[in-house]
Design a protein around this motif. Structure first.
Motif, PDB file in Angstrom:
ATOM      1  N   VAL A   6       0.817  -1.100  -0.120  1.00  0.00           N
ATOM      2  CA  VAL A   6      -0.100  -0.068   0.068  1.00  0.00           C
ATOM      3  C   VAL A   6       0.805   1.001  -0.003  1.00  0.00           C
ATOM      4  N   THR A   7       0.693   2.067  -0.947  1.00  0.00           N
ATOM      5  CA  THR A   7       1.379   3.408  -0.964  1.00  0.00           C
ATOM      6  C   THR A   7       0.388   4.574  -1.472  1.00  0.00           C
ATOM      7  N   SER A   8       1.017   5.521  -0.838  1.00  0.00           N
ATOM      8  CA  SER A   8       0.366   6.733  -0.715  1.00  0.00           C
ATOM      9  C   SER A   8       1.234   8.000  -1.006  1.00  0.00           C
ATOM     10  N   PRO A   9       0.739   9.275  -1.306  1.00  0.00           N
ATOM     11  CA  PRO A   9       1.655  10.335  -1.613  1.00  0.00           C
ATOM     12  C   PRO A   9       2.145  11.195  -0.053  1.00  0.00           C
ATOM     13  N   VAL A  10       3.037  10.283   0.356  1.00  0.00           N
ATOM     14  CA  VAL A  10       3.417  10.927   1.531  1.00  0.00           C
ATOM     15  C   VAL A  10       5.080  11.064   1.482  1.00  0.00           C
ATOM     16  N   ASP A  11       5.731  11.911   2.335  1.00  0.00           N
ATOM     17  CA  ASP A  11       7.151  11.984   2.194  1.00  0.00           C
ATOM     18  C   ASP A  11       7.821  10.937   3.235  1.00  0.00           C
ATOM     19  N   ASP A  12       9.269  11.149   3.327  1.00  0.00           N
ATOM     20  CA  ASP A  12       9.939  10.177   4.006  1.00  0.00           C
ATOM     21  C   ASP A  12       9.463  10.254   5.665  1.00  0.00           C
ATOM     22  N   GLY A  13       9.012  11.358   5.973  1.00  0.00           N
ATOM     23  CA  GLY A  13       8.663  11.546   7.470  1.00  0.00           C
ATOM     24  C   GLY A  13       6.954  11.167   7.344  1.00  0.00           C
ATOM     25  N   GLY A  14       6.470  10.733   6.399  1.00  0.00           N
ATOM     26  CA  GLY A  14       5.130  10.391   6.505  1.00  0.00           C
ATOM     27  C   GLY A  14       3.894  11.388   6.418  1.00  0.00           C
ATOM     28  N   GLU A  15       4.422  12.593   5.943  1.00  0.00           N
ATOM     29  CA  GLU A  15       3.486  13.690   6.070  1.00  0.00           C
ATOM     30  C   GLU A  15       3.019  13.690   4.490  1.00  0.00           C
ATOM     31  N   LEU A  16       1.757  14.043   4.150  1.00  0.00           N
ATOM     32  CA  LEU A  16       1.044  14.130   3.113  1.00  0.00           C
ATOM     33  C   LEU A  16       1.844  15.310   2.192  1.00  0.00           C
ATOM     34  N   VAL A  17       1.892  14.816   0.857  1.00  0.00           N
ATOM     35  CA  VAL A  17       2.660  15.771  -0.008  1.00  0.00           C
ATOM     36  C   VAL A  17       1.450  16.205  -1.293  1.00  0.00           C
ATOM     37  N   HIS A  18       1.477  17.205  -1.721  1.00  0.00           N
ATOM     38  CA  HIS A  18       0.565  17.517  -2.918  1.00  0.00           C
ATOM     39  C   HIS A  18      -1.014  17.382  -2.412  1.00  0.00           C
ATOM     40  N   ALA A  19      -1.294  17.922  -1.072  1.00  0.00           N
ATOM     41  CA  ALA A  19      -2.686  17.745  -0.663  1.00  0.00           C
ATOM     42  C   ALA A  19      -3.533  18.463  -1.662  1.00  0.00           C
ATOM     43  N   GLU A  20      -4.598  17.775  -2.063  1.00  0.00           N
ATOM     44  CA  GLU A  20      -5.652  18.062  -2.894  1.00  0.00           C
ATOM     45  C   GLU A  20      -5.521  18.204  -4.431  1.00  0.00           C
ATOM     46  N   ASP A  21      -4.233  17.521  -4.724  1.00  0.00           N
ATOM     47  CA  ASP A  21      -3.628  17.692  -6.233  1.00  0.00           C
ATOM     48  C   ASP A  21      -3.562  16.090  -6.569  1.00  0.00           C
ATOM     49  N   ALA A  22      -4.777  15.479  -7.045  1.00  0.00           N
ATOM     50  CA  ALA A  22      -4.937  13.971  -7.297  1.00  0.00           C
ATOM     51  C   ALA A  22      -3.748  13.600  -8.437  1.00  0.00           C
ATOM     52  N   THR A  23      -3.378  14.341  -9.391  1.00  0.00           N
ATOM     53  CA  THR A  23      -2.395  13.793 -10.357  1.00  0.00           C
ATOM     54  C   THR A  23      -1.035  13.909  -9.585  1.00  0.00           C
ATOM     55  N   SER A  24      -0.725  14.767  -9.019  1.00  0.00           N
ATOM     56  CA  SER A  24       0.639  14.727  -8.255  1.00  0.00           C
ATOM     57  C   SER A  24       0.654  13.851  -7.118  1.00  0.00           C
ATOM     58  N   GLN A  25      -0.451  13.595  -6.626  1.00  0.00           N
ATOM     59  CA  GLN A  25      -0.473  12.493  -5.714  1.00  0.00           C
ATOM     60  C   GLN A  25      -0.222  11.135  -6.191  1.00  0.00           C
ATOM     61  N   LEU A  26      -0.889  10.727  -7.391  1.00  0.00           N
ATOM     62  CA  LEU A  26      -0.739   9.549  -7.924  1.00  0.00           C
ATOM     63  C   LEU A  26       0.661   9.323  -8.292  1.00  0.00           C
ATOM     64  N   CYS A  27       1.309  10.335  -9.084  1.00  0.00           N
ATOM     65  CA  CYS A  27       2.786  10.132  -9.293  1.00  0.00           C
ATOM     66  C   CYS A  27       3.536   9.842  -8.132  1.00  0.00           C
ATOM     67  N   LEU A  28       3.170  10.595  -7.242  1.00  0.00           N
ATOM     68  CA  LEU A  28       4.421  10.175  -6.127  1.00  0.00           C
ATOM     69  C   LEU A  28       3.923   8.782  -5.351  1.00  0.00           C
ATOM     70  N   ALA A  29       2.476   8.216  -5.461  1.00  0.00           N
ATOM     71  CA  ALA A  29       2.155   7.241  -5.046  1.00  0.00           C
ATOM     72  C   ALA A  29       3.031   6.107  -5.755  1.00  0.00           C
ATOM     73  N   PHE A  30       3.240   6.357  -7.219  1.00  0.00           N
ATOM     74  CA  PHE A  30       3.772   5.057  -8.066  1.00  0.00           C
ATOM     75  C   PHE A  30       5.134   5.253  -7.883  1.00  0.00           C
ATOM     76  N   VAL A  31       5.871   6.386  -7.540  1.00  0.00           N
ATOM     77  CA  VAL A  31       7.234   6.389  -7.008  1.00  0.00           C
ATOM     78  C   VAL A  31       7.558   5.680  -5.808  1.00  0.00           C
ATOM     79  N   ARG A  32       6.513   5.799  -4.773  1.00  0.00           N
ATOM     80  CA  ARG A  32       6.698   5.186  -3.590  1.00  0.00           C
ATOM     81  C   ARG A  32       6.584   3.560  -3.854  1.00  0.00           C
ATOM     82  N   LEU A  33       5.628   3.075  -4.728  1.00  0.00           N
ATOM     83  CA  LEU A  33       5.443   1.770  -5.007  1.00  0.00           C
ATOM     84  C   LEU A  33       6.564   1.132  -5.657  1.00  0.00           C
TER      85      LEU A  33
END
Length: 119
Positions: A6-33
């Motif tokens: 399970v991945t989501s758009p968070v930084d190394d500290g566990g903080e949400l990145v790109h709040a309210e921006d679905a496209t950027s969040q999805l990109c980061l979730a893929f990077v985390r995956l």
């Protein structure tokens, strides 16, 4: 044997990145995956299923196109589901990924960079 990452758009500290921006969040979730799979010694081709969970009422074509782009050339048999989440686990969280991967390791590995609430 398969396991779920399970991945989501968070930084190394566990903080949400790109709040309210679905496209950027999805990109980061893929990077985390990709990072999580690499940490487990799995190639991207080990991906067998992908579930995109989103709070976006009608996932825009851009999200669907991004999923297709990221999976291009991975496996022709990857099952992709796009599911509506009732509400964000974290305020501002619009997307997260649940990936099923084929591996020979244990399924006891916890999700990496997860925003799932602790049990």
């Amino acid at each position: 044997m398969t396991s779920t990452i399970v991945t989501s758009p968070v930084d190394d500290g566990g903080e949400l990145v790109h709040a309210e921006d679905a496209t950027s969040q999805l990109c980061l979730a893929f990077v985390r995956l990709e990072q999580a799979m690499s940490e487990r010694g799995l190639p991207v081709t080990a991906l067998v299923g992908l579930r995109l969970r989103t709070t976006v009422a009608d996932p825009v074509a851009e999200l669907v196109e991004l999923v297709a782009e990221r999976l291009d050339g991975v496996r022709p048999t990857v099952t992709v589901e796009i599911m509506r989440d009732d509400g964000p686990v974290v305020p501002g969280l619009l997307v997260r990924l649940e990936a099923t991967v084929a591996d020979a390791g244990s399924t006891a590995n916890p999700p990496i960079h997860s925003t799932e609430p602790p049990n």
